[in-house]
Motif scaffolding. Structure first.
Motif, short mmCIF file in Angstrom:
data_model
loop_
_atom_site.label_atom_id
_atom_site.label_comp_id
_atom_site.label_asym_id
_atom_site.label_seq_id
_atom_site.Cartn_x
_atom_site.Cartn_y
_atom_site.Cartn_z
N SER A 10 0.86 -1.19 0.00
CA SER A 10 0.00 0.00 0.00
C SER A 10 0.88 1.22 0.00
N GLU A 11 0.24 2.38 0.03
CA GLU A 11 1.00 3.62 0.05
C GLU A 11 1.98 3.67 1.21
N ARG A 12 1.57 3.15 2.37
CA ARG A 12 2.39 3.26 3.57
C ARG A 12 3.48 2.20 3.66
N THR A 13 3.33 1.10 2.91
CA THR A 13 4.22 -0.04 3.10
C THR A 13 5.70 0.32 2.98
N ALA A 390 7.69 27.53 3.90
CA ALA A 390 8.44 26.89 4.98
C ALA A 390 7.51 26.09 5.89
N ILE A 391 6.36 26.69 6.26
CA ILE A 391 5.41 26.01 7.14
C ILE A 391 4.86 24.75 6.46
N GLY A 392 4.53 24.85 5.19
CA GLY A 392 4.00 23.70 4.47
C GLY A 392 4.99 22.55 4.43
N GLY A 393 6.27 22.86 4.18
CA GLY A 393 7.27 21.80 4.13
C GLY A 393 7.45 21.10 5.46
N VAL A 394 7.50 21.89 6.54
CA VAL A 394 7.69 21.31 7.88
C VAL A 394 6.49 20.45 8.27
N LEU A 395 5.28 20.96 8.04
CA LEU A 395 4.08 20.20 8.41
C LEU A 395 3.96 18.92 7.60
N ALA A 396 4.28 19.01 6.31
CA ALA A 396 4.21 17.80 5.48
C ALA A 396 5.19 16.75 5.98
N GLY A 397 6.40 17.18 6.33
CA GLY A 397 7.37 16.23 6.86
C GLY A 397 6.90 15.58 8.14
N ALA A 398 6.30 16.38 9.04
CA ALA A 398 5.82 15.84 10.31
C ALA A 398 4.67 14.85 10.09
N VAL A 399 3.75 15.17 9.19
CA VAL A 399 2.60 14.30 8.93
C VAL A 399 3.07 12.98 8.32
N ILE A 400 3.98 13.05 7.35
CA ILE A 400 4.46 11.83 6.71
C ILE A 400 5.22 10.96 7.69
N LYS A 401 6.03 11.57 8.54
CA LYS A 401 6.78 10.80 9.53
C LYS A 401 5.84 10.12 10.52
N ARG A 402 4.76 10.80 10.89
CA ARG A 402 3.85 10.25 11.89
C ARG A 402 2.91 9.19 11.32
N THR A 403 2.40 9.44 10.12
CA THR A 403 1.37 8.56 9.56
C THR A 403 1.87 7.61 8.49
N GLY A 404 2.96 7.95 7.83
CA GLY A 404 3.42 7.14 6.71
C GLY A 404 2.64 7.38 5.44
N TYR A 406 1.69 9.84 2.26
CA TYR A 406 2.18 11.00 1.53
C TYR A 406 1.22 11.47 0.43
N LYS A 407 0.24 10.65 0.06
CA LYS A 407 -0.69 11.06 -0.99
C LYS A 407 -1.67 12.14 -0.54
N PRO A 408 -2.25 12.06 0.68
CA PRO A 408 -3.12 13.16 1.11
C PRO A 408 -2.42 14.52 1.14
N ALA A 453 6.46 16.14 -0.04
CA ALA A 453 5.69 14.92 -0.26
C ALA A 453 6.04 14.24 -1.58
N LEU A 454 6.27 15.01 -2.63
CA LEU A 454 6.56 14.40 -3.92
C LEU A 454 7.91 13.71 -3.92
N PHE A 455 8.86 14.24 -3.17
CA PHE A 455 10.15 13.57 -3.06
C PHE A 455 9.97 12.17 -2.46
N ILE A 456 9.13 12.07 -1.44
CA ILE A 456 8.84 10.78 -0.82
C ILE A 456 8.09 9.88 -1.79
N SER A 457 7.16 10.45 -2.55
CA SER A 457 6.39 9.67 -3.51
C SER A 457 7.31 9.01 -4.53
N VAL A 458 8.30 9.76 -5.01
CA VAL A 458 9.24 9.20 -5.98
C VAL A 458 10.08 8.09 -5.35
N GLN A 459 10.61 8.36 -4.15
CA GLN A 459 11.49 7.39 -3.52
C GLN A 459 10.75 6.10 -3.13
#
Length: 563
Positions: A10-13, A390-404, A406-408, A453-459
């Motif tokens: 899945s997306e989070r796997t 800057a705020i968007g980048g930091v919040l996106a990083g925190a959300v992805i780290k916490r939830t796994g 990246y698509k939302p 988020a897109l960097f994570i999506s690619v990786q």
């Protein structure tokens, strides 16, 4: 599910893999945070299967969640290069006419900007593959060295040609300083931690771009424009020293991750795909030159524009053929084009950055025309977008780290950008209050989210051996979007201003000398300060109408990402 031999992907796997323990950068590519099979499906970790729904802290194999001191030290060193390379990229925005005038070459002043951006874009994709062959540290030192040589050539140049050559060399170095920091971060950290650190890179880069212009103008007014380049030299040399001190020498990919291990017996030079690199560079330049020249140096209808685009198509076709059937170690594996998430991420990045840069290029002009703002005040109106980024980048990083997930965040980035452009279209009509001037915040916010988020999506979508190449491609798409956004906004603005102002002058009985008025109004932003009140009012109305069309064009960009 934890007891099974496989898990449903899945997306989070890919983001829930156990964290690897990193003692040094030497071992970063020997253990992957996500192992992908050839058909793109996720393979369970060797030690134990992972429950994609289980909170990551429950994983018994996971190491401590905080990066150790050595990782923090390495990334902090690399952020120096990210800052100065982005600051240098915008350093000449306010001073290039002054510099060119010293050499009696004002008509060539924009080449000081164009040469840097073209060289940077053309070399970005090369750093990924070359760093796989020679190692991250070697390529970082090369990038910093090229950047430093360019600074010296510009700072000590006695001819305009010297300065343009220096900007080309600096651009070649700056692209590596920017791309490789994200590649190293991906080497060092688990995928779900990458977004958080990428947000810091985004903050540093955005800050550098934001202060580059004002800093260059201030140094030019005080100690002279040459020092705005020479004063960067100690930081570049310091960066080289710290890289040699903190990064281990062996940072190449492990043979087990190499798609074709046979070339390991060859020399490193023999592994470089020179034909592919040449064709790729010609393809990029052929498509980017029209964006830089069209509507500025030559009209869009000039035969040179379709000629360059046609040449780009030919070179691009030859490049893909060489990568698919001829190259032993392709510099851009065509298999990546079959990965839907990778292709979509690259396209979305280009579109969102195009919209963001189109907005950023139009905002200062809007306030200069409608509020007679000075250069510094007009530039200050961009600060809310920078803060939002800057705020968007930091919040996106925190959300992805916490939830796994990246698509939302990616979806949120397109909605946020659309909201910003819609508000500009509906409310910016010549008289804008302070609160209304903040409508650009959602645009910056969406761009910041997307870059993380897109960097994570690619990786998450690609096999580990293609990680560096894919990261370089994503950076290239951002550069292309940046130039396309500014060129598109300028083309719409100039075209609508000319048509609208000509029509208004004719309706007002001012047709005599209309051509000269239109030319002056579109070439000098301060023309309204010297024009008669009646003509000045018509110019302002024409610009407001044109900027509304520009905002409407920006609103279409997120729609393209949804499609």
């Amino acid at each position: 599910m934890t007891g099974s031999l496989a898990v449903e992907a899945s997306e989070r796997t890919p983001l829930l893999r156990p964290r690897r323990s990193v003692e040094s950068l030497k071992d970063v590519t020997t253990i992957s945070t996500r192992e992908l099979s050839r058909n793109g499906e996720d393979i369970p970790h060797r030690k134990a299967a992972v429950d994609e729904e289980a909170p990551p802290e429950r994983d018994a194999d996971a190491a401590p969640t905080e990066p150790n001191a050595s990782i923090t030290r390495i990334i902090s060193v690399l952020l120096i290069g990210g800052f100065i390379s982005n600051a240098d990229g915008s350093l000449l925005l306010a001073t290039h006419p002054v510099i060119a005038s010293e050499f009696n070459a004002l008509d060539a002043s924009t080449w000081l900007l164009t040469s840097f951006s073209l060289a940077s874009s053309a070399t970005q994709p090369l750093y990924g593959k070359l760093s796989d062959i020679y190692g991250r540290r070697t390529l970082l030192v090369v990038a910093y060295a090229l950047f430093a040589v360019g600074l010296v050539l510009v700072g000590l140049g006695t001819r305009m040609s010297h300065l343009i050559l220096g900007r080309i060399i600096s651009g070649m170095g700056a692209s590596g300083m920017t791309v490789l920091v994200s590649i190293v971060i991906t080497d060092l950290l688990p995928l779900r931690d990458v977004a958080s650190w990428r947000s810091y890179v985004n903050i540093v880069s955005t800050t550098g771009r934001s202060i580059g212009g004002p800093l260059g103008g201030g140094l030019t007014d005080t100690v002279g424009w040459r020092w705005s380049f020479l004063l960067q030299l100690p930081f570049a040399l310091l960066g080289i020293f710290l890289i040699l001190l903190t990064l281990p020498s062996d940072t190449t990919h492990n043979a087990s991750l190499d798609p074709d291990p046979e070339p390991k017996s060859q020399s490193k030079l023999a592994r470089i795909d020179f034909v592919g690199a040449t064709l790729m560079t010609l393809t990029i330049l052929s498509f980017l030159f029209p964006l830089e020249l069209g509507g500025v140096k030559v009209p869009w209808s000039h035969p040179l524009i379709p000629g360059l685009v046609g040449g780009g198509c030919v070179f691009g076709g030859l490049f893909l053929v060489s990568q698919a059937w001829w190259a032993r170690e392709p510099i851009f594996p065509v298999e990546l084009l079959r990965v839907g998430d990778f292709v979509r991420s690259v396209v979305v990045m280009a579109c969102l950055i195009a919209g963001q840069m189109g907005m950023m290029s139009a905002v200062p002009l809007y306030f200069q025309i409608t509020a007679h703002a000075s250069n510094s005040v007009a530039g200050a109106h961009l600060v809310p977008a920078v803060v939002g980024n800057a705020i968007g980048g930091v919040l996106a990083g925190a959300v992805i780290k916490r939830t796994g997930n990246y698509k939302p965040p990616i979806l949120l980035s397109t909605l946020s950008a659309s909201l910003s452009y819609l508000l500009l279209l509906l409310r910016w009509h010549g008289s804008t209050s302070f609160l209304e001037s903040l409508y650009i915040i959602p645009g910056g916010f969406g761009s910041g989210i997307a870059q993380s988020a897109l960097f994570i999506s690619v990786q998450a979508a690609i096999p580990n051996q293609y990680m560096a190449v894919a990261a370089s491609a994503l950076y290239l798409s951002a550069s292309v979007g940046m130039m396309a956004g500014m060129a598109g906004a300028a083309a719409v603005l100039q075209g609508v201003v000319r048509g609208s102002l000509g029509r208004r002058l004719g309706e007002g009985g001012l047709g005599l000398g209309m051509g000269e008025i239109v030319d002056k109004a579109t070439s000098d932003v301060r023309f309204i300060d010297h024009a008669t009140p009646r003509i000045a009012a018509l110019v302002v109305k024409a610009y407001v109408e044109a900027l509304a069309w520009t905002h409407g064009m920006l609103l279409l960009v997120p729609a393209l990402t949804a499609a």
